[in-house]
Design an enzyme around this catalytic site. Structure first.
Site, PDB file in Angstrom:
ATOM      1  CB  ALA A 166       5.299   9.921  48.222  1.00 31.61           C
ATOM      2  CG  ASP A 223       4.373  13.012  44.407  1.00 35.33           C
ATOM      3  OD1 ASP A 223       4.621  14.193  44.249  1.00 35.33           O
ATOM      4  OD2 ASP A 223       3.463  12.361  44.487  1.00 35.33           O
ATOM      5  CB  SER A 236      -1.429   9.603  51.111  1.00 37.42           C
ATOM      6  OG  SER A 236      -2.222   9.360  50.077  1.00 37.42           O
TER       7      SER A 236
HETATM    8  C1  MEV Z   1       1.508  13.890  41.993  1.00 36.48           C
HETATM    9  O1  MEV Z   1       1.758  14.413  42.999  1.00 36.48           O
HETATM   10  C2  MEV Z   1       2.560  14.554  40.788  1.00 36.48           C
HETATM   11  C3  MEV Z   1       2.765  13.799  39.622  1.00 36.48           C
HETATM   12  O2  MEV Z   1       3.386  14.935  38.827  1.00 36.48           O
HETATM   13  C4  MEV Z   1       3.096  12.590  39.465  1.00 36.48           C
HETATM   14  C5  MEV Z   1       4.455  12.474  39.651  1.00 36.48           C
HETATM   15  O3  MEV Z   1       5.348  13.072  39.551  1.00 36.48           O
HETATM   16  O4  MEV Z   1       4.937  11.378  39.936  1.00 36.48           O
HETATM   17  C6  MEV Z   1       1.391  14.237  38.942  1.00 36.48           C
END
Ligand code: MEV
Length: 310
Positions: free
Chosen positions: A92, A133, A90
């Protein structure tokens, strides 16, 4: 809204393999799904989000986007098909859609610029991030982030010593069922927790390396349309993420209950709550089990477009 307005929308995303490890520069795979966040903007006397004035303590992603584009005071309205903190991207999506609407307002929209600016905003607000993301919400369809540059390269991003090559990834026909635990967790603290663990433990560093290997094996299965192989890698990834400390009892329960009806299943996104995803050819049964175990299920459409100027 009075006066001229500009709008854009961006999709939610589901990470299939490699979250957390990707922040350390390892590969990861994600897909955009058919839930969207829409954003509309107009000039205003004071900056606001959905009628609430922006201040230093609230809506940091929105303020950071306005600052990034040197925007005049802007009223921002959003509406979303998916909840915030659900692991479906959300922050992103709001960042990408808002940056795109701001770019449209000055006649300067370009996909790669939005992807770069959105990544920079996530890094500033979250403290640490990878481009997965924001790139998925920008480009849509499927995304492979890897260290090596392939012919399907979309853009490259770097931060301190880390570098990511972001590629378009063809997605085979497949059915994903997402289960939201109903618990929202912000990404920043979970990313920071994994970093602390990795900084202090060789074992955690090995887990991150292994997630990278499992991801690349999953990509090989995916490119052959081998959903059983891809699913096996997803389940393995879930176990590694659990060892890294980002799963929860609810996520583990949802994942293990859908496994008899799925090629594979895992938490998706930062974890700590949020959502899990199952790759399956028995979506009705998986939806039913997720609901019976207290999660909120939905079948996710894949192969959807990224950011769109509306
Ligand atoms: C979050 O959706 C994904 C993570 O790998 C963080 C990122 O990649 O920025 C946890």
């Amino acid at each position: 809204m009075y006066g001229p307005t500009w709008g854009a929308s961006a999709p939610a995303k589901v990470i299939l393999l490699g979250e957390h490890a990707v922040v350390f520069g390892k590969p990861a795979v994600s897909v955009a799904i058919g839930l969207r966040l829409r954003c509309r903007i107009r000039l205003a006397a004071v900056p606001s989000l959905n009628g609430i004035q922006l201040g230093p303590q609230n809506y940091s992603y929105v303020s950071a986007c306005l600052a990034k584009r040197n925007a005049p005071p802007t009223a921002v309205l959003t509406d979303s098909d998916f909840p915030s903190g659900s692991g479906l991207g959300s922050s992103a999506a709001v960042t990408v859609a808002l940056l795109a609407a701001l770019a449209a307002s000055t006649g300067s929209f370009k996909e790669d610029v939005v992807a770069r600016e959105a990544f920079e905003v996530e890094c500033d607000v979250q403290g640490r991030a990878s481009p997965i993301d924001t790139s998925t919400c920008t480009h849509g369809k499927g995304i492979l982030v890897s260290r090596e540059r392939e012919s399907s390269l979309l853009w490259e991003m770097s931060k301190d010593t880390r570098r990511w090559c972001v590629h378009d990834l063809p997605v085979p026909k497949m059915t994903l069922v997402v289960g939201f635990t109903g618990k929202s967790k912000p990404t920043g603290p979970l990313v920071a927790k994994v970093k602390r663990y990795v900084d202090h433990s060789t074992f955690a560093r090995d887990m991150v390396d292994e997630i990278g290997e499992v991801t690349m094996e999953g990509v090989r299965h995916m490119s052959k349309g081998d959903l059983e192989g891809l699913g096996r890698m997803m389940t393995k990834d879930h176990k590694l993420l659990a060892i890294l400390g980002v799963s929860t009892r609810e996520l583990d329960k949802l994942v293990s209950s859908v496994l008899p009806y799925s090629y594979g299943a895992k938490l998706t996104g930062a974890g700590g709550g949020g959502s899990m995803v199952a790759l399956t050819d028995r979506p009705e049964e998986v939806v039913d089990i997720i609901r019976r175990k207290g999660g909120q299920p939905f079948t996710a459409e894949t192969g959807v477009p990224g950011v769109k100027i509306d």
